[in-house]
Scaffold this motif. Structure first.
Motif, PDB file in Angstrom:
ATOM      1  N   ILE A 187       0.959  -1.183   0.078  1.00 55.97           N
ATOM      2  CA  ILE A 187       0.043   0.107  -0.100  1.00 55.97           C
ATOM      3  C   ILE A 187       0.976   1.324   0.020  1.00 55.97           C
ATOM      4  CG2 ILE A 187      -1.907   1.168   1.192  1.00 55.97           C
ATOM      5  CD1 ILE A 187      -1.964  -1.619   2.685  1.00 55.97           C
ATOM      6  N   ILE A 188       0.636   2.185  -0.877  1.00 52.11           N
ATOM      7  CA  ILE A 188       1.535   3.584  -0.760  1.00 52.11           C
ATOM      8  C   ILE A 188       0.223   4.469  -0.275  1.00 52.11           C
ATOM      9  CG2 ILE A 188       2.298   5.181  -2.282  1.00 52.11           C
ATOM     10  CD1 ILE A 188       2.578   2.968  -4.507  1.00 52.11           C
ATOM     11  N   LEU A 189       1.017   5.334   0.578  1.00 57.66           N
ATOM     12  CA  LEU A 189       0.159   6.361   1.096  1.00 57.66           C
ATOM     13  C   LEU A 189       0.845   7.846   0.717  1.00 57.66           C
ATOM     14  CD1 LEU A 189      -1.879   7.430   3.300  1.00 57.66           C
ATOM     15  CD2 LEU A 189      -0.160   7.349   5.146  1.00 57.66           C
ATOM     16  N   VAL A 205       3.368  -0.942   4.039  1.00 61.08           N
ATOM     17  CA  VAL A 205       2.889   0.457   3.858  1.00 61.08           C
ATOM     18  C   VAL A 205       4.166   1.098   3.208  1.00 61.08           C
ATOM     19  CG1 VAL A 205       1.491   2.319   4.420  1.00 61.08           C
ATOM     20  CG2 VAL A 205       0.855  -0.112   5.157  1.00 61.08           C
ATOM     21  N   ILE A 206       4.177   2.135   2.142  1.00 60.61           N
ATOM     22  CA  ILE A 206       5.084   2.957   1.768  1.00 60.61           C
ATOM     23  C   ILE A 206       4.616   4.297   1.672  1.00 60.61           C
ATOM     24  CG2 ILE A 206       6.929   3.350   0.132  1.00 60.61           C
ATOM     25  CD1 ILE A 206       6.783   0.352  -0.938  1.00 60.61           C
ATOM     26  N   ALA A 207       5.391   5.304   2.551  1.00 57.24           N
ATOM     27  CA  ALA A 207       4.869   6.703   2.270  1.00 57.24           C
ATOM     28  C   ALA A 207       5.579   7.017   1.428  1.00 57.24           C
ATOM     29  CB  ALA A 207       5.405   7.415   3.675  1.00 57.24           C
ATOM     30  N   MET A 208       4.797   7.949   0.160  1.00 61.08           N
ATOM     31  CA  MET A 208       5.663   8.422  -0.879  1.00 61.08           C
ATOM     32  C   MET A 208       5.519   9.957  -0.643  1.00 61.08           C
ATOM     33  SD  MET A 208       4.630   8.074  -4.830  1.00 61.08           S
ATOM     34  CE  MET A 208       3.079   8.973  -4.966  1.00 61.08           C
ATOM     35  N   ASP A 256       5.930   1.668   6.881  1.00 66.05           N
ATOM     36  CA  ASP A 256       7.044   0.852   6.834  1.00 66.05           C
ATOM     37  C   ASP A 256       8.420   1.355   6.281  1.00 66.05           C
ATOM     38  OD1 ASP A 256       5.700  -1.063   8.351  1.00 66.05           O
ATOM     39  OD2 ASP A 256       4.442  -1.460   6.568  1.00 66.05           O
ATOM     40  N   LEU A 257       8.166   2.055   5.060  1.00 64.60           N
ATOM     41  CA  LEU A 257       9.257   2.576   4.326  1.00 64.60           C
ATOM     42  C   LEU A 257       8.634   4.094   3.982  1.00 64.60           C
ATOM     43  CD1 LEU A 257       9.851  -0.466   2.018  1.00 64.60           C
ATOM     44  CD2 LEU A 257      11.485   0.111   3.830  1.00 64.60           C
ATOM     45  N   THR A 258       9.603   4.744   3.526  1.00 63.56           N
ATOM     46  CA  THR A 258       9.389   6.149   2.789  1.00 63.56           C
ATOM     47  C   THR A 258      10.383   6.548   1.940  1.00 63.56           C
ATOM     48  OG1 THR A 258       8.746   7.012   5.305  1.00 63.56           O
ATOM     49  CG2 THR A 258       9.541   8.649   3.388  1.00 63.56           C
ATOM     50  N   ILE A 259       9.694   6.868   0.664  1.00 60.19           N
ATOM     51  CA  ILE A 259      10.486   7.456  -0.377  1.00 60.19           C
ATOM     52  C   ILE A 259      10.222   8.950  -0.512  1.00 60.19           C
ATOM     53  CG2 ILE A 259      10.960   7.125  -2.927  1.00 60.19           C
ATOM     54  CD1 ILE A 259      11.385   4.481  -1.477  1.00 60.19           C
ATOM     55  N   ALA A 260      11.006   9.647  -0.477  1.00 54.13           N
ATOM     56  CA  ALA A 260      10.983  11.157  -0.393  1.00 54.13           C
ATOM     57  C   ALA A 260      11.267  11.726  -1.695  1.00 54.13           C
ATOM     58  CB  ALA A 260      11.598  11.769   0.726  1.00 54.13           C
ATOM     59  N   ALA A 261      10.703  12.730  -2.560  1.00 55.52           N
ATOM     60  CA  ALA A 261      10.994  13.535  -3.519  1.00 55.52           C
ATOM     61  C   ALA A 261      11.888  14.394  -3.121  1.00 55.52           C
ATOM     62  CB  ALA A 261       9.895  14.311  -4.108  1.00 55.52           C
ATOM     63  N   ASP A 262      12.704  15.095  -3.692  1.00 58.48           N
ATOM     64  CA  ASP A 262      14.017  16.040  -3.370  1.00 58.48           C
ATOM     65  C   ASP A 262      13.245  17.357  -2.897  1.00 58.48           C
ATOM     66  OD1 ASP A 262      13.281  16.676  -5.928  1.00 58.48           O
ATOM     67  OD2 ASP A 262      15.462  16.501  -6.656  1.00 58.48           O
ATOM     68  N   THR A 297       8.821   4.686  -6.253  1.00 56.40           N
ATOM     69  CA  THR A 297       8.000   3.939  -5.150  1.00 56.40           C
ATOM     70  C   THR A 297       7.325   2.581  -5.662  1.00 56.40           C
ATOM     71  OG1 THR A 297       7.556   6.221  -4.453  1.00 56.40           O
ATOM     72  CG2 THR A 297       6.092   4.369  -3.568  1.00 56.40           C
ATOM     73  N   LEU A 298       6.964   2.783  -7.179  1.00 58.64           N
ATOM     74  CA  LEU A 298       6.285   1.510  -7.798  1.00 58.64           C
ATOM     75  C   LEU A 298       7.417   0.422  -8.086  1.00 58.64           C
ATOM     76  CD1 LEU A 298       3.946   3.271 -10.386  1.00 58.64           C
ATOM     77  CD2 LEU A 298       3.184   1.770  -8.306  1.00 58.64           C
ATOM     78  N   ALA A 299       8.692   0.825  -8.311  1.00 55.49           N
ATOM     79  CA  ALA A 299       9.779  -0.220  -8.430  1.00 55.49           C
ATOM     80  C   ALA A 299       9.719  -0.719  -7.232  1.00 55.49           C
ATOM     81  CB  ALA A 299      10.951   0.462  -8.979  1.00 55.49           C
ATOM     82  N   TRP A 300       9.982  -0.161  -5.957  1.00 53.66           N
ATOM     83  CA  TRP A 300      10.008  -0.897  -4.799  1.00 53.66           C
ATOM     84  C   TRP A 300       8.752  -1.723  -4.488  1.00 53.66           C
ATOM     85  CZ3 TRP A 300      13.175   1.064   0.019  1.00 53.66           C
ATOM     86  CH2 TRP A 300      14.230   1.782  -0.459  1.00 53.66           C
TER      87      TRP A 300
END
Ligand code: S0N
Length: 271
Positions: A59-61, A108-111, A128-134, A200-203
């Motif tokens: 799940i992406i949030l 659950v991944i925070a984008m 659980d994980l966070t992918i951040a934009a710059d 995020t989709l790749a992860w």
């Protein structure tokens, strides 16, 4: 991205999927995706849908637009005993959502694009994980606006980034860049804004190739270390779920239903 298909229509969030990946988007960009109790209730409903749908694996949030992930509780609906929604009841139901994100047995991944602030930043933290934009910026404002999160927002933050850093975050209420957050271990990866969803989709796709049961137990075990008896209950429940699938557990059920003594003698006593 165009491949997203709506799962269910809500007023304050978007709820979509792409195959086995679900995406929950706070959709109040005009207030930097601040949440009301109704936004939270919709998110709880969507997360529970993801929990029950066995075809959803991750799940992406996120928040709508490039300016903010979430700016926390909507101060315009903050009453004297909590935040007030359409039912006129003051509540802090974001705490229920934090707990749900912790116990949902799927990653659950925070984008994060733009601001991640206050109670919104805690939602990011409990993912659980966070992918951040710059362009992401992380900040707690509680002591500036007369509030605080002394649960996951403080104690768990200290576990993630260290006590000195966590106290600095809360005592000074400064903003931190995505790169600074990465250095602190607050986020997993920083990518250019234009690439954040692709990354995020790749992860998500990589995670989907892994054993869902192994992921479930790893998440539960790491959370149990922080969540005390409630965490133990989660991992114990997961173990019971697996045990129910075994002939040994089914012998107990069948013997009861057949009104006979169970024959557990035939099951191995592993070392
Ligand atoms: C996010 C910020 C930094 C963005 O700044 P920027 O880009 O300059 O935009 P602005 O012009 O400031 O904002 C655009 C419009 O959005 C409105 N707005 C933004 N955030 C909120 C908000 N949180 N509530 C209501 N409106 C918001 C602005 O007002 C503006 O609209 P107009 O133009 O019409 O005025 C910047 O906006 C900012 O700092 N926002 C406030 C951040 C904040 O303090 N958030 C609240 C922190 N507290 C919580 O989240 C509480 C969490 C909670 O529920 C809780 C849970 C458990 C236990 C305790 C608590 C607790 O109470 O803390």
């Amino acid at each position: 991205m165009s491949d997203w298909k709506t799962i269910k229509t809500y007023s304050e969030i978007l709820f979509e999927r792409q195959g086995k990946i679900a995406k929950i988007t706070i959709n109040r960009p005009e207030v930097r995706n601040a949440f009301t109790p109704d936004t939270i209730q919709e998110m709880i409903d969507a997360f529970n849908y993801c929990r029950d749908d066995a075809s959803i694996g991750v799940i992406i949030l996120t928040g709508q637009g490039d300016l903010a992930f979430c700016s926390g509780g909507d101060q315009k609906v903050r009453g004297n005993g909590g935040y007030v929604g359409k039912d006129h009841i003051a509540r802090l139901n974001v705490l229920d959502l934090q707990h749900l994100i912790r116990i949902i047995p799927k990653p659950v991944i925070a984008m994060v694009r733009g601001w991640s602030v206050g109670g919104g930043n805690i939602l990011q933290l409990v993912c659980d994980l966070t992918i951040a934009a710059d362009n992401a910026k992380f900040m707690q404002t509680g002591p500036k606006v007369g509030s605080f999160d002394a649960g996951y927002g403080s104690a768990y933050l200290a576990r993630v980034i260290g006590h000195k850093r966590a106290k600095e975050v809360w005592f000074l209420c400064h903003p931190y860049t995505a790169e600074e957050a990465y250095q602190m271990g607050w986020v997993n990866k920083v990518v250019p804004l234009a690439d954040v969803e692709k990354e995020t989709l790749a992860w998500c796709r990589e995670i989907l190739q892994k054993s869902p049961t192994a992921l479930r137990f790893i998440k539960a075990a790491m959370n149990a270390d922080t969540d005390g008896l409630a965490g133990l209950q989660q991992i114990a429940g997961d173990s019971t779920m697996l045990f129910y699938e075994s002939p040994e557990a089914q012998e107990g059920r069948d013997a009861y239903l057949q009104k006979r003594q169970p024959d557990f003698d035939k099951f191995p006593k592993f070392p």
